[in-house]
Design an enzyme around this catalytic site. Sequence first.
Site, PDB file in Angstrom:
ATOM      1  CE1 TYR A  31       0.954  -0.236   4.500  1.00  0.00           C
ATOM      2  CE2 TYR A  31      -0.156   1.878   4.410  1.00  0.00           C
ATOM      3  CZ  TYR A  31       0.652   0.982   5.073  1.00  0.00           C
ATOM      4  OH  TYR A  31       1.165   1.308   6.305  1.00  0.00           O
ATOM      5  CE  LYS A 146       2.935   3.513   3.441  1.00  0.00           C
ATOM      6  NZ  LYS A 146       3.090   3.563   4.883  1.00  0.00           N
ATOM      7  CD  GLU A 179       9.666   1.884  10.377  1.00  0.00           C
ATOM      8  OE1 GLU A 179       9.448   2.852   9.631  1.00  0.00           O
ATOM      9  OE2 GLU A 179       9.499   0.704  10.016  1.00  0.00           O
ATOM     10  CG  LEU A 203       7.870   2.948   4.757  1.00  0.00           C
ATOM     11  CD1 LEU A 203       7.582   1.737   3.906  1.00  0.00           C
ATOM     12  CD2 LEU A 203       6.612   3.715   5.050  1.00  0.00           C
TER      13      LEU A 203
HETATM   14  N1  PDD Z   1       2.509   5.249   7.605  1.00  0.00           N
HETATM   15  N2  PDD Z   1       7.223   4.033   8.993  1.00  0.00           N
HETATM   16  C1  PDD Z   1       6.088   3.325   9.005  1.00  0.00           C
HETATM   17  C2  PDD Z   1       6.100   1.939   9.554  1.00  0.00           C
HETATM   18  C3  PDD Z   1       4.897   3.899   8.501  1.00  0.00           C
HETATM   19  O1  PDD Z   1       3.774   3.185   8.495  1.00  0.00           O
HETATM   20  C4  PDD Z   1       4.924   5.237   8.018  1.00  0.00           C
HETATM   21  C5  PDD Z   1       3.709   5.926   7.472  1.00  0.00           C
HETATM   22  C6  PDD Z   1       6.147   5.944   8.036  1.00  0.00           C
HETATM   23  C7  PDD Z   1       6.265   7.372   7.518  1.00  0.00           C
HETATM   24  O2  PDD Z   1       6.247   7.431   6.118  1.00  0.00           O
HETATM   25  P1  PDD Z   1       5.704   8.745   5.353  1.00  0.00           P
HETATM   26  O3  PDD Z   1       6.469   9.896   5.869  1.00  0.00           O
HETATM   27  O4  PDD Z   1       5.984   8.472   3.912  1.00  0.00           O
HETATM   28  O5  PDD Z   1       4.231   8.862   5.683  1.00  0.00           O
HETATM   29  C8  PDD Z   1       7.276   5.304   8.521  1.00  0.00           C
HETATM   30  C9  PDD Z   1       1.298   5.730   7.015  1.00  0.00           C
HETATM   31  C10 PDD Z   1       1.015   7.172   7.268  1.00  0.00           C
HETATM   32  C11 PDD Z   1       0.159   4.803   7.377  1.00  0.00           C
HETATM   33  O6  PDD Z   1       0.409   3.601   7.421  1.00  0.00           O
HETATM   34  O7  PDD Z   1      -0.964   5.275   7.594  1.00  0.00           O
END
Ligand code: PDD
Length: 284
Positions: A31, A146, A179, A203
């Site tokens: 996703y 992801k 993270e 991620l």
């Molecule tokens: N998640 N790490 C993880 C495990 C995440 O699920 C996310 C973001 C990030 C940050 O990535 P970005 O800056 O590209 O949003 C880091 C999204 C927001 C979600 O699962 O809803």
Amino acid sequence: MSIYLNGAFMPIEEARVPVLDRGFIFGDGVYEVIPVYSRRPFRLAEHLKRLQHSLDGIKLPNPHSEAEWTDILNELIQRNEPEDQYLYLHITRGVARRDHAFPNPPVPPTVFALSNPLTTPSAEQLQHGIDCITVVDNRWLRCDIKSIALLPNVLLRQAAVDAGCAEAILIRDDAFLTEGAASNIFVVKNDKLLAPPKDNFMLPGITYDVILELAAANGIPYEVRRVTKAEVLSADELLLTSSTREVLAITTLDGKPVGDGKPGTMFTRLYPLYQTFKREVMRK
Ligand code: PDD
């Protein structure tokens, strides 16, 4: 609310996916989450590149070209009300008799996209920061994908919620920071921003990139390297980033204050830079 499913736009109430979808059965899919400001998807090319990396990681051909994705997502944005949205994009390996191995011959993937209103962090969260806990990062070794198989992240986030906290900070091998359960984490020590490297343990966040670009452009010292558990526990400041939470100060960790327990000087510097960037770049 209008959604996109397998080539058509429809009200969400009408959207149906067969029970044998491999996303439902195995969590076999990937996703993306893309923020939209003033109806413009932010860093769409970068999000689509990360999507391609995730698809490559699970050996699933991309069902659409970049131009096709752009058309689908722009139409989805136009069909939904809010000026600021976040797009959720979800691709699974499709519908097939239950067998762990890939369907042979392959079946069409399931492609789903949804728009939600984008809500930014509350005034309370910005003023006081958020509470976090540390937890053991017990996920797999491909956290750069992801994946929609988010059970570990779900359980880790729930552990934070059960502790009355907003996020879980993940520590791998009792040794280093990876993270957050759904965010990236930065450590501040001696006025320097420390960022874990974009490897298989995390991620690669698009917001993470923005923060490092803002640091570089504004003379804020930063270092990208492994960050130890000890550095997390003795940080002057801790910051959290994601597309939906922008940048937030973490002011307590495991019930103890981080630094003096208030949003610190790094946060106070970066937050307005992020807001200016949003106004002058993301919305343009
Ligand atoms: N998640 N790490 C993880 C495990 C995440 O699920 C996310 C973001 C990030 C940050 O990535 P970005 O800056 O590209 O949003 C880091 C999204 C927001 C979600 O699962 O809803």
